[in-house]
Write an enzyme that holds these catalytic residues in place. Structure first.
Site, PDB file in Angstrom:
ATOM      1  CG  ASP A 181      -4.744  -0.258   9.734  1.00  0.00           C
ATOM      2  OD1 ASP A 181      -4.780   0.551   8.789  1.00  0.00           O
ATOM      3  OD2 ASP A 181      -3.701  -0.567  10.355  1.00  0.00           O
ATOM      4  CB  CYS A 232      -0.905   0.003   1.235  1.00  0.00           C
ATOM      5  SG  CYS A 232      -2.266   1.158   1.078  1.00  0.00           S
TER       6      CYS A 232
END
Ligand SMILES: O=C(O)c1ccccc1NCC(=O)[C@H](O)[C@H](O)COP(=O)(O)O
Length: 212
Positions: free
Chosen positions: A130, A13
């Protein structure tokens, strides 16, 4: 013939450079995330997204990352993406309005109810779990207590938050996630991926996927 061990899928990412995309693709990474939240040090413009997306070959998923974004921005980005990733407080209906596959990021606040959230976001393709840091929607570089993840959630789990080549093996053995997502742990600086760390991360995932 024995059943092969399931392979942990990998998302890199915060891609911002063509060279990093080429290296990730050469390593066999499954998905590439592009941050469209302007306050991030990894944020890119729509024009840059269009340019970078053109470098991504077939069978590698292009993921756009948004935080309570203006629908006009998402509509602008959609032609260059395969999957939307929502990191804000977007209700399910807002996630689904673009007629594209999407995943929902859930930040592991102390009071998060993952089973309830999995039911609420049941139309998602996966849930990305997350770390939680107040005011920072993602890219914290911090892990969370992986033992808080239930053994079975109603949705595939993408594990994120502070993953590195050094901890990813332990994370996979403990959580057995459908996929893993990393940004800071493969960087030399925000937005600048480190080729050695990228390769080491992929190698450690492969090692963790070997039968024990
Ligand atoms: O990466 C960012 O800067 C970011 C900013 C705002 C929303 C999401 C962001 N990243 C999304 C991701 O999926 C990251 O890979 C994930 O949060 C893990 O980041 P890290 O802990 O640095 O590996």
């Amino acid at each position: 013939m024995s059943t092969p061990c399931p392979r942990t899928r990998i998302k890199f990412c915060g891609l911002t450079r063509q060279a990093d995309i080429a290296h990730a693709v050469a390593l066999g990474v499954d998905a590439l995330g592009f941050v469209m939240w302007p306050q991030s040090k990894r944020a890119i413009s729509v024009d840059t997204l269009a340019m970078l997306a053109a470098e991504v070959p077939a069978f590698v998923t292009r993921v756009g990352l948004f935080v309570d974004a203006d629908p006009a921005l998402i509509e602008q980005c959609a032609p260059y993406l395969d999957l939307l990733q929502f990191h804000g407080s977007e209700p399910p209906a807002d996630c689904a309005r673009y007629n594209m596959a999407w995943i929902k990021a859930l930040r592991m606040r102390d009071d998060v109810d993952l089973h309830r959230e999995a039911e609420r976001y049941r139309a998602a393709s996966a849930l990305l779990l997350d770390a939680y840091r107040p005011g920072v929607p993602g890219g914290t570089g911090e892990t969370f207590d992986w033992s808080r993840i239930p053994a079975a959630l109603a949705k595939p789990v993408i594990l994120a938050g502070g993953l590195t080549p050094d901890n990813i093996g332990h994370a996979i053995h403990q959580v057995a996630p459908y996929a893993v997502d990393v940004s800071g742990g493969i960087e030399a600086f925000p937005g600048g991926k480190d080729t050695a760390k990228m390769a080491a991360f992929v190698h450690q995932v492969a090692a963790a996927n070997q039968p024990r």
